[in-house]
Design a protein around this motif. Structure first.
Motif, PDB file in Angstrom:
ATOM      1  N   GLN A 144       0.835  -1.219   0.000  1.00 10.40           N
ATOM      2  CA  GLN A 144       0.000   0.000   0.000  1.00 10.40           C
ATOM      3  C   GLN A 144       0.864   1.261   0.000  1.00 10.40           C
ATOM      4  OE1 GLN A 144      -2.674  -0.087   3.351  1.00 10.40           O
ATOM      5  NE2 GLN A 144      -4.364  -0.896   2.143  1.00 10.40           N
ATOM      6  N   ALA A 145       1.908   1.227   0.831  1.00  9.59           N
ATOM      7  CA  ALA A 145       2.775   2.406   0.956  1.00  9.59           C
ATOM      8  C   ALA A 145       3.495   2.704  -0.352  1.00  9.59           C
ATOM      9  CB  ALA A 145       3.792   2.181   2.083  1.00  9.59           C
ATOM     10  N   ASN A 146       3.718   1.635  -1.152  1.00 10.71           N
ATOM     11  CA  ASN A 146       4.420   1.811  -2.425  1.00 10.71           C
ATOM     12  C   ASN A 146       3.470   1.903  -3.612  1.00 10.71           C
ATOM     13  OD1 ASN A 146       7.178   1.827  -1.582  1.00 10.71           O
ATOM     14  ND2 ASN A 146       6.935  -0.332  -1.046  1.00 10.71           N
ATOM     15  N   ALA A 147       2.179   2.031  -3.315  1.00 11.87           N
ATOM     16  CA  ALA A 147       1.179   1.993  -4.392  1.00 11.87           C
ATOM     17  C   ALA A 147       1.409   3.110  -5.409  1.00 11.87           C
ATOM     18  CB  ALA A 147      -0.225   2.080  -3.807  1.00 11.87           C
ATOM     19  N   ASN A 148       1.893   4.256  -4.939  1.00  5.94           N
ATOM     20  CA  ASN A 148       2.116   5.387  -5.864  1.00  5.94           C
ATOM     21  C   ASN A 148       3.267   5.097  -6.828  1.00  5.94           C
ATOM     22  OD1 ASN A 148       4.018   5.458  -3.879  1.00  5.94           O
ATOM     23  ND2 ASN A 148       4.038   7.687  -3.670  1.00  5.94           N
ATOM     24  N   LYS A 149       4.117   4.144  -6.458  1.00  2.88           N
ATOM     25  CA  LYS A 149       5.191   3.738  -7.388  1.00  2.88           C
ATOM     26  C   LYS A 149       4.693   2.662  -8.345  1.00  2.88           C
ATOM     27  CE  LYS A 149       8.570   4.493  -3.742  1.00  2.88           C
ATOM     28  NZ  LYS A 149       9.192   3.696  -2.681  1.00  2.88           N
ATOM     29  N   ASN A 150       3.381   2.422  -8.299  1.00  2.00           N
ATOM     30  CA  ASN A 150       2.750   1.425  -9.168  1.00  2.00           C
ATOM     31  C   ASN A 150       3.279   0.010  -8.922  1.00  2.00           C
ATOM     32  OD1 ASN A 150       0.646   1.019 -10.838  1.00  2.00           O
ATOM     33  ND2 ASN A 150       1.706   1.542 -12.732  1.00  2.00           N
ATOM     34  N   ILE A 151       3.741  -0.239  -7.689  1.00  4.01           N
ATOM     35  CA  ILE A 151       4.160  -1.596  -7.313  1.00  4.01           C
ATOM     36  C   ILE A 151       2.971  -2.284  -6.653  1.00  4.01           C
ATOM     37  CG2 ILE A 151       5.749  -2.976  -5.907  1.00  4.01           C
ATOM     38  CD1 ILE A 151       7.659  -0.532  -5.964  1.00  4.01           C
ATOM     39  N   ARG A 152       2.452  -3.324  -7.265  1.00  5.93           N
ATOM     40  CA  ARG A 152       1.329  -4.077  -6.697  1.00  5.93           C
ATOM     41  C   ARG A 152       1.883  -5.280  -5.946  1.00  5.93           C
ATOM     42  NH1 ARG A 152      -3.431  -1.813  -6.518  1.00  5.93           N
ATOM     43  NH2 ARG A 152      -4.280  -3.898  -6.313  1.00  5.93           N
ATOM     44  N   PRO A 153       1.175  -5.748  -4.919  1.00  2.00           N
ATOM     45  CA  PRO A 153       1.639  -6.986  -4.266  1.00  2.00           C
ATOM     46  C   PRO A 153       1.682  -8.134  -5.274  1.00  2.00           C
ATOM     47  CG  PRO A 153      -0.507  -6.281  -3.389  1.00  2.00           C
ATOM     48  CD  PRO A 153      -0.031  -5.207  -4.299  1.00  2.00           C
ATOM     49  N   ASN A 154       2.669  -9.002  -5.126  1.00  2.00           N
ATOM     50  CA  ASN A 154       2.794 -10.174  -5.989  1.00  2.00           C
ATOM     51  C   ASN A 154       1.621 -11.125  -5.730  1.00  2.00           C
ATOM     52  OD1 ASN A 154       3.444 -12.866  -6.767  1.00  2.00           O
ATOM     53  ND2 ASN A 154       5.600 -12.265  -6.942  1.00  2.00           N
ATOM     54  N   PRO A 155       0.758 -11.365  -6.742  1.00  3.22           N
ATOM     55  CA  PRO A 155      -0.450 -12.167  -6.504  1.00  3.22           C
ATOM     56  C   PRO A 155      -0.142 -13.590  -6.047  1.00  3.22           C
ATOM     57  CG  PRO A 155      -0.504 -11.129  -8.684  1.00  3.22           C
ATOM     58  CD  PRO A 155       0.864 -10.907  -8.136  1.00  3.22           C
ATOM     59  N   GLU A 156       0.956 -14.156  -6.532  1.00  4.40           N
ATOM     60  CA  GLU A 156       1.290 -15.532  -6.126  1.00  4.40           C
ATOM     61  C   GLU A 156       1.699 -15.592  -4.651  1.00  4.40           C
ATOM     62  OE1 GLU A 156       4.075 -17.607  -8.706  1.00  4.40           O
ATOM     63  OE2 GLU A 156       2.955 -16.814 -10.424  1.00  4.40           O
ATOM     64  N   ILE A 157       2.540 -14.641  -4.257  1.00  4.68           N
ATOM     65  CA  ILE A 157       2.974 -14.603  -2.845  1.00  4.68           C
ATOM     66  C   ILE A 157       1.754 -14.383  -1.949  1.00  4.68           C
ATOM     67  CG2 ILE A 157       4.287 -13.257  -1.143  1.00  4.68           C
ATOM     68  CD1 ILE A 157       6.391 -12.779  -3.262  1.00  4.68           C
ATOM     69  N   LEU A 158       0.905 -13.446  -2.377  1.00  5.50           N
ATOM     70  CA  LEU A 158      -0.285 -13.115  -1.600  1.00  5.50           C
ATOM     71  C   LEU A 158      -1.213 -14.326  -1.465  1.00  5.50           C
ATOM     72  CD1 LEU A 158      -1.101 -10.547  -0.297  1.00  5.50           C
ATOM     73  CD2 LEU A 158      -2.363  -9.905  -2.347  1.00  5.50           C
ATOM     74  N   GLN A 159      -1.408 -15.017  -2.590  1.00  8.21           N
ATOM     75  CA  GLN A 159      -2.282 -16.185  -2.575  1.00  8.21           C
ATOM     76  C   GLN A 159      -1.704 -17.264  -1.655  1.00  8.21           C
ATOM     77  OE1 GLN A 159      -5.351 -16.166  -4.217  1.00  8.21           O
ATOM     78  NE2 GLN A 159      -5.630 -17.905  -2.839  1.00  8.21           N
ATOM     79  N   ALA A 160      -0.390 -17.453  -1.690  1.00  9.21           N
ATOM     80  CA  ALA A 160       0.247 -18.472  -0.837  1.00  9.21           C
ATOM     81  C   ALA A 160       0.048 -18.115   0.643  1.00  9.21           C
ATOM     82  CB  ALA A 160       1.732 -18.575  -1.166  1.00  9.21           C
ATOM     83  N   LYS A 161       0.250 -16.850   0.961  1.00 14.49           N
ATOM     84  CA  LYS A 161       0.076 -16.417   2.359  1.00 14.49           C
ATOM     85  C   LYS A 161      -1.388 -16.574   2.787  1.00 14.49           C
ATOM     86  CE  LYS A 161       3.734 -12.839   2.468  1.00 14.49           C
ATOM     87  NZ  LYS A 161       4.757 -13.396   3.360  1.00 14.49           N
ATOM     88  N   TRP A 162      -2.291 -16.228   1.876  1.00 19.90           N
ATOM     89  CA  TRP A 162      -3.715 -16.345   2.185  1.00 19.90           C
ATOM     90  C   TRP A 162      -4.117 -17.802   2.379  1.00 19.90           C
ATOM     91  CZ3 TRP A 162      -7.122 -13.401   4.241  1.00 19.90           C
ATOM     92  CH2 TRP A 162      -8.482 -13.686   4.147  1.00 19.90           C
TER      93      TRP A 162
END
Lengths: 264, 264
Positions: A144-162
């Protein structure tokens, strides 16, 4: 950045901290609003009907990093429990809880060895929930803090954590099969500790209703305990949490959906 | 990849696991060679003079992931303690240790409230050592595994992690000021648990001598306990550890020095 709300009930300066020190025979708990580790000690003190003085420390004021606080706890964190009567200063929440159980009445563990074994196991494995939730919150807030740099969370990492978190919560659903609380039909210390971890996840946007029905009902049962209502983190009453654990974050909507979690 | 040494003393198949199950009245500890969490339970059982059957599980065989093992512990890890006499299965090392302390003689905590408070605090804060060491080992071994891609560990990240670990170890140096063990002049459970964490760090190349003199002497004192010698991880006796925590890794030599840690 000390917030206005914070300063109303929390200690913000070294001077105030020194004034809060325990007198002879005094029992003092140092805690901070929203810390699950500190909250569980507050609940246990209430459940065990121990008289204590409650000292809330402002996290944002920097008091935890002052030499005065470091004299109480070199690890610079709450909770810290001072038992003036015994001349004891304890830190580490699990250590404080074990000490209270050992030397004060109104036990928070069952007597029966079989139930005691379950209670101890649940107590310690509930750390898993908090560490998984904490890890996801840190990861998502950094994104979120880096959202202005257009860096989105990695969907694969996020899915694994979820996936890890969902498996974890399903385990607790299983533990609650056929009983109102984790060990039996009354709450014990393991319920209190697990509750503070789940409550933190809920504050971060985790949805229980409809997904984890037994956990959802257990959560409501715990919320209705007077000890929990009395000790509810003050700033949680007046502010919204970071809804990073709301399901939307995992719908891969890439910012196109309109749910509230996009607003922060 | 089950190693030859492993199969000599460790269970490698579901079939063998079923044969190992506790009979009525039997006490069984499931453990794994080199797990600090399992080792501390072995030491505690010896110190408390509890009769038990020791069942070592091969990590590399995959037995921990089988449905049979999951029946004992859904978290698929050791230690697991089965107290057949009480009809109890416990997992989570801290839960097993609390259970043994509650229901078996030869206490591993001091009676005096002041000393008890210190013992509980040290017990729980020693988790910090293991988590810092574990994090560094994972980071450095990942870098080692990618060494052929010419990816070196980030020196700044490494230095920050190393600074944390050094501050941590200095805290324990302070705790040992003026006493032979963490609480008094005899070892308690907190010494046992902290020992298994430090021993793991030493196995990973951490140097105590000359850097942390009190910790180094305390480590030798602990090593000389018969309970510790008897339960020393079998594969540690015959193999070298990963020397990722050897100081050379932090000398920024960029692979130009000749110390052993470059060899793996």
């Amino acid at each position: 950045m000390a917030t206005g709300g914070d300063t109303e009930y929390a200690i913000c300066t070294e001077q105030e901290l020194i004034q809060s020190f325990a007198k002879a025979g005094d029992r003092v708990l140092y805690w901070g609003s929203g810390s699950p580790q500190a909250w569980r000690v507050l609940i246990a003190l209430e459940e065990k009907k121990i008289e204590y003085r409650s000292v809330c420390i402002s996290f944002s004021s920097g008091v935890l990093k002052t030499p005065t606080f470091q004299q109480i706890n070199p690890r610079m964190r709450v909770p810290v429990f001072v038992d003036g009567a015994a001349g004891v200063i304890l830190y580490e929440c699990a250590a404080i809880l074990a000490y209270l159980e050992q030397f004060y009445p109104n036990p928070l563990f069952p007597n029966d060895p079989k139930l005691y074994a379950i209670a101890q196991t649940r107590l310690h494995e509930s750390n898993e929930i908090l560490s998984m939730v904490g890890e996801m919150v840190v990861y998502l807030r950094r994104a979120q803090a880096n959202a202005n740099k257009n860096i989105r969370p990695n969907p694969e990492i996020l899915q694994a954590k979820w996936n890890f978190l969902e498996s974890e919560l399903k385990l607790w659903e299983m533990y609650l099969d056929g009983r109102n609380f984790l060990v039996a039909n009354e709450p014990f210390l393991c319920d209190i500790v697990t509750f503070t971890n789940i409550a933190y996840a809920v504050r971060c946007g985790l949805q229980l209703d409809g997904l984890y029905p037994r956990l959802a009902m257990w959560y409501l049962r715990m919320c209705s305990l007077p000890s929990i209502e009395k000790t509810w983190p003050p700033h949680w009453k007046t502010t919204n949490g970071f809804s990073v654990l709301a399901k939307c974050h995992f719908c891969m909507c890439a910012g196109k959906c309109v749910c509230s979690c996009q607003g922060e």
